[in-house]
Motif scaffolding. Sequence first.
Motif, PDB file in Angstrom:
ATOM      1  N   ASP A 199       9.414   6.116  14.308  1.00 12.57           N
ATOM      2  CA  ASP A 199      10.360   5.179  13.626  1.00 12.57           C
ATOM      3  C   ASP A 199       9.974   4.724  12.480  1.00 12.57           C
ATOM      4  O   ASP A 199       8.724   4.332  12.310  1.00 12.57           O
ATOM      5  CB  ASP A 199      10.312   3.693  14.441  1.00 12.57           C
ATOM      6  CG  ASP A 199      11.485   2.756  13.840  1.00 12.57           C
ATOM      7  OD1 ASP A 199      12.143   3.049  13.005  1.00 12.57           O
ATOM      8  OD2 ASP A 199      11.893   1.826  14.464  1.00 12.57           O
TER       9      ASP A 199
ATOM     10  N   SER B  76      10.320 -10.122  13.906  1.00 11.10           N
ATOM     11  CA  SER B  76      11.219  -9.235  13.391  1.00 11.10           C
ATOM     12  C   SER B  76      10.980  -7.882  13.794  1.00 11.10           C
ATOM     13  O   SER B  76      11.582  -6.628  13.541  1.00 11.10           O
ATOM     14  CB  SER B  76      10.907  -8.984  11.733  1.00 11.10           C
ATOM     15  OG  SER B  76       9.743  -8.425  11.229  1.00 11.10           O
ATOM     16  N   THR B  77      10.236  -7.700  14.909  1.00 11.62           N
ATOM     17  CA  THR B  77       9.653  -6.627  15.422  1.00 11.62           C
ATOM     18  C   THR B  77      10.703  -6.388  16.677  1.00 11.62           C
ATOM     19  O   THR B  77      11.065  -7.178  17.496  1.00 11.62           O
ATOM     20  CB  THR B  77       8.296  -6.505  16.064  1.00 11.62           C
ATOM     21  OG1 THR B  77       7.236  -6.916  15.035  1.00 11.62           O
ATOM     22  CG2 THR B  77       7.799  -5.348  16.816  1.00 11.62           C
ATOM     23  N   GLY B  78      10.775  -4.868  16.950  1.00 12.08           N
ATOM     24  CA  GLY B  78      11.826  -4.629  17.865  1.00 12.08           C
ATOM     25  C   GLY B  78      11.131  -4.319  19.323  1.00 12.08           C
ATOM     26  O   GLY B  78      10.172  -4.546  19.394  1.00 12.08           O
ATOM     27  N   LYS B  79      12.076  -4.245  20.328  1.00  9.16           N
ATOM     28  CA  LYS B  79      11.840  -4.441  21.707  1.00  9.16           C
ATOM     29  C   LYS B  79      10.871  -3.233  22.045  1.00  9.16           C
ATOM     30  O   LYS B  79       9.833  -3.566  22.809  1.00  9.16           O
ATOM     31  CB  LYS B  79      13.010  -4.163  22.297  1.00  9.16           C
ATOM     32  CG  LYS B  79      12.858  -4.619  23.954  1.00  9.16           C
ATOM     33  CD  LYS B  79      14.149  -4.559  24.853  1.00  9.16           C
ATOM     34  CE  LYS B  79      13.900  -4.780  26.280  1.00  9.16           C
ATOM     35  NZ  LYS B  79      15.322  -4.624  26.823  1.00  9.16           N
ATOM     36  N   LYS B  80      11.258  -1.939  21.483  1.00  6.55           N
ATOM     37  CA  LYS B  80      10.142  -1.049  21.993  1.00  6.55           C
ATOM     38  C   LYS B  80       8.831  -1.141  21.201  1.00  6.55           C
ATOM     39  O   LYS B  80       7.939  -0.962  21.855  1.00  6.55           O
ATOM     40  CB  LYS B  80      10.918   0.333  21.282  1.00  6.55           C
ATOM     41  CG  LYS B  80      12.047   0.793  21.782  1.00  6.55           C
ATOM     42  CD  LYS B  80      12.329   1.366  23.115  1.00  6.55           C
ATOM     43  CE  LYS B  80      13.502   2.086  23.437  1.00  6.55           C
ATOM     44  NZ  LYS B  80      13.761   1.950  24.824  1.00  6.55           N
ATOM     45  N   SER B  81       8.674  -1.649  20.146  1.00  2.74           N
ATOM     46  CA  SER B  81       7.234  -1.750  19.426  1.00  2.74           C
ATOM     47  C   SER B  81       6.576  -2.884  20.338  1.00  2.74           C
ATOM     48  O   SER B  81       5.290  -2.925  20.590  1.00  2.74           O
ATOM     49  CB  SER B  81       7.530  -2.372  17.955  1.00  2.74           C
ATOM     50  OG  SER B  81       7.997  -1.507  17.376  1.00  2.74           O
TER      51      SER B  81
ATOM     52  N   SER C 162       2.284  -2.214  14.221  1.00  2.00           N
ATOM     53  CA  SER C 162       3.137  -1.624  15.552  1.00  2.00           C
ATOM     54  C   SER C 162       2.633  -0.497  15.770  1.00  2.00           C
ATOM     55  O   SER C 162       2.447   0.031  16.749  1.00  2.00           O
ATOM     56  CB  SER C 162       4.479  -1.876  15.178  1.00  2.00           C
ATOM     57  OG  SER C 162       4.958  -2.911  15.152  1.00  2.00           O
TER      58      SER C 162
ATOM     59  N   THR D 113       8.186   4.296  18.773  1.00  2.00           N
ATOM     60  CA  THR D 113       7.658   3.480  17.745  1.00  2.00           C
ATOM     61  C   THR D 113       7.009   4.291  16.835  1.00  2.00           C
ATOM     62  O   THR D 113       7.334   4.031  15.541  1.00  2.00           O
ATOM     63  CB  THR D 113       6.767   2.349  18.198  1.00  2.00           C
ATOM     64  OG1 THR D 113       7.334   1.555  19.111  1.00  2.00           O
ATOM     65  CG2 THR D 113       6.037   1.378  17.283  1.00  2.00           C
TER      66      THR D 113
END
Length: 92
Positions: A61, A24-29, A68, A58
């Motif tokens: 956010d 579930s972690t985003g690309k930037k993180s 993260s 990150t």
Amino acid sequence: MVRNIITTGKKSASNASKTLRSASTGKKSKTAAGSALSQTGKPKKQTTKKAATAASKTLRDKRASKASKSAAGSALSQTPKKAKSSGSKKKR
């Protein structure tokens, strides 16, 4: 640029690993976490401008997990330090 000799510690490396494994972690993180993890025990490696930007986003956010944010903070602390200017700025 002045070389930064900080490395990623064990706790931050563990948090970076958790961040990279999370679905579930985003690309930037994940970019920031990958940068932090790659610098574990390697004082000559520096965070790139792209990874530093991702780490900064990150940290800002509200949805990012503690893991993260820990990894992002570690990556951001390993950016090259700017050399001090010689004070040649003119006053107006």
